[in-house]
Design a protein around this motif. Structure first.
Motif, PDB file in Angstrom:
ATOM      1  N   ARG A   3      32.838   4.300 -24.574  1.00 15.78           N
ATOM      2  CA  ARG A   3      32.553   3.888 -23.473  1.00 15.78           C
ATOM      3  C   ARG A   3      31.859   4.196 -22.203  1.00 15.78           C
ATOM      4  O   ARG A   3      30.944   3.824 -21.677  1.00 15.78           O
ATOM      5  N   GLU A   4      32.485   5.235 -21.687  1.00 16.68           N
ATOM      6  CA  GLU A   4      32.145   6.017 -20.441  1.00 16.68           C
ATOM      7  C   GLU A   4      30.583   6.624 -20.740  1.00 16.68           C
ATOM      8  O   GLU A   4      29.990   6.573 -19.932  1.00 16.68           O
ATOM      9  N   HIS A   7      28.104   4.051 -20.870  1.00 17.42           N
ATOM     10  CA  HIS A   7      27.809   3.561 -19.850  1.00 17.42           C
ATOM     11  C   HIS A   7      26.602   4.319 -18.956  1.00 17.42           C
ATOM     12  O   HIS A   7      25.662   3.873 -18.529  1.00 17.42           O
ATOM     13  N   THR A   8      26.910   5.656 -19.286  1.00 20.50           N
ATOM     14  CA  THR A   8      25.895   6.164 -18.383  1.00 20.50           C
ATOM     15  C   THR A   8      24.594   6.210 -19.275  1.00 20.50           C
ATOM     16  O   THR A   8      23.470   6.193 -18.629  1.00 20.50           O
ATOM     17  N   LEU A  11      22.592   2.927 -18.595  1.00 22.26           N
ATOM     18  CA  LEU A  11      22.134   2.944 -17.205  1.00 22.26           C
ATOM     19  C   LEU A  11      20.810   3.634 -17.111  1.00 22.26           C
ATOM     20  O   LEU A  11      19.768   3.258 -16.546  1.00 22.26           O
ATOM     21  N   PRO A  25      26.025   1.204 -11.651  1.00 18.08           N
ATOM     22  CA  PRO A  25      27.260   1.099 -12.288  1.00 18.08           C
ATOM     23  C   PRO A  25      28.114  -0.172 -11.520  1.00 18.08           C
ATOM     24  O   PRO A  25      27.752  -0.486 -10.501  1.00 18.08           O
ATOM     25  N   ASP A  27      32.128  -1.939 -11.293  1.00 15.07           N
ATOM     26  CA  ASP A  27      33.222  -1.739 -11.678  1.00 15.07           C
ATOM     27  C   ASP A  27      34.111  -2.833 -10.712  1.00 15.07           C
ATOM     28  O   ASP A  27      34.006  -3.089  -9.650  1.00 15.07           O
ATOM     29  N   ILE A  33      34.585  -1.612 -16.752  1.00 13.42           N
ATOM     30  CA  ILE A  33      33.272  -1.111 -16.326  1.00 13.42           C
ATOM     31  C   ILE A  33      32.292  -1.840 -16.630  1.00 13.42           C
ATOM     32  O   ILE A  33      32.223  -2.617 -17.639  1.00 13.42           O
ATOM     33  N   GLY A  34      31.137  -1.802 -16.129  1.00 15.02           N
ATOM     34  CA  GLY A  34      29.959  -2.425 -16.548  1.00 15.02           C
ATOM     35  C   GLY A  34      28.610  -1.981 -15.900  1.00 15.02           C
ATOM     36  O   GLY A  34      28.376  -1.032 -15.134  1.00 15.02           O
ATOM     37  N   LEU A  35      27.692  -2.890 -16.052  1.00 13.96           N
ATOM     38  CA  LEU A  35      26.103  -2.574 -15.439  1.00 13.96           C
ATOM     39  C   LEU A  35      25.931  -3.829 -14.595  1.00 13.96           C
ATOM     40  O   LEU A  35      26.198  -4.925 -14.850  1.00 13.96           O
ATOM     41  N   ILE A  49      31.442  -4.017 -20.297  1.00 12.43           N
ATOM     42  CA  ILE A  49      31.495  -3.168 -21.417  1.00 12.43           C
ATOM     43  C   ILE A  49      32.993  -3.088 -21.794  1.00 12.43           C
ATOM     44  O   ILE A  49      33.731  -2.624 -21.252  1.00 12.43           O
ATOM     45  N   CYS A 132      29.024  -5.884 -25.112  1.00  9.25           N
ATOM     46  CA  CYS A 132      28.636  -6.163 -23.648  1.00  9.25           C
ATOM     47  C   CYS A 132      28.434  -7.595 -23.472  1.00  9.25           C
ATOM     48  O   CYS A 132      27.600  -8.189 -24.024  1.00  9.25           O
TER      49      CYS A 132
END
Length: 154
Positions: A3-4, A7-8, A11, A25, A27, A33-35, A49, A132
């Protein structure tokens, strides 16, 4: 792809996509966490996410990315209609952007079918999956409303 790292990756990928002005990001403060994506019109969407690890993988072990052929590129669907965006269009658009990223860890990116909550998923060659969900939307210059508020058009 865990996931982390997704996430990057998401983005970076979204920041390069057509019709997207920015991706930051997000939060929620509850371990989500998300977008936060801003489209060229100023309309915004917030995406949460979650994920499922690859079969046999544990959170406390090193990630073992699987590599393979990236999915074949697909046409990126029209995002706007009469200057407005809908959650239905967003999920297809974002799934196409992920499909067309050229990432050799992605086996498949797909919009969710009508399951009650719009979003898209990504399946990786190692068997891991990322989910997502479209959580909030807002028109240009507005903030999101309450929990899970998706406008019909924005």
């Amino acid at each position: 792809m865990r996931r982390e790292r997704f996430h990057t990756f998401a983005l970076e990928t979204l920041r390069e996509a057509p019709d997207i002005r920015g991706a930051e990001p997000w939060d929620r403060g509850d371990h989500t966490i998300g977008l936060h994506v801003t489209f060229s019109t100023g309309a915004q969407i917030w995406v949460g996410i979650t994920m499922a690890l690859a079969p046999g993988e544990k959170h406390d072990t090193p990630e073992e990315p699987g590599r393979g052929e990236p999915p074949a590129e697909v046409p990126v669907p029209e995002l706007h209609k009469d200057g407005m965006i809908t959650p239905e269009r967003v999920k297809h658009y974002l799934a196409a952007v992920m499909t067309n990223s050229g990432c050799d860890e992605i086996a498949l990116a797909y919009p969710y079918t009508d399951d009650g909550h719009p979003g898209f998923g990504v399946q990786f060659h190692n068997g891991a999956k990322v989910f997502c969900l479209l959580v909030h939307s807002a028109r240009a210059g507005q903030s999101p409303g309450g929990k899970y508020e998706l406008l019909g058009t924005f």
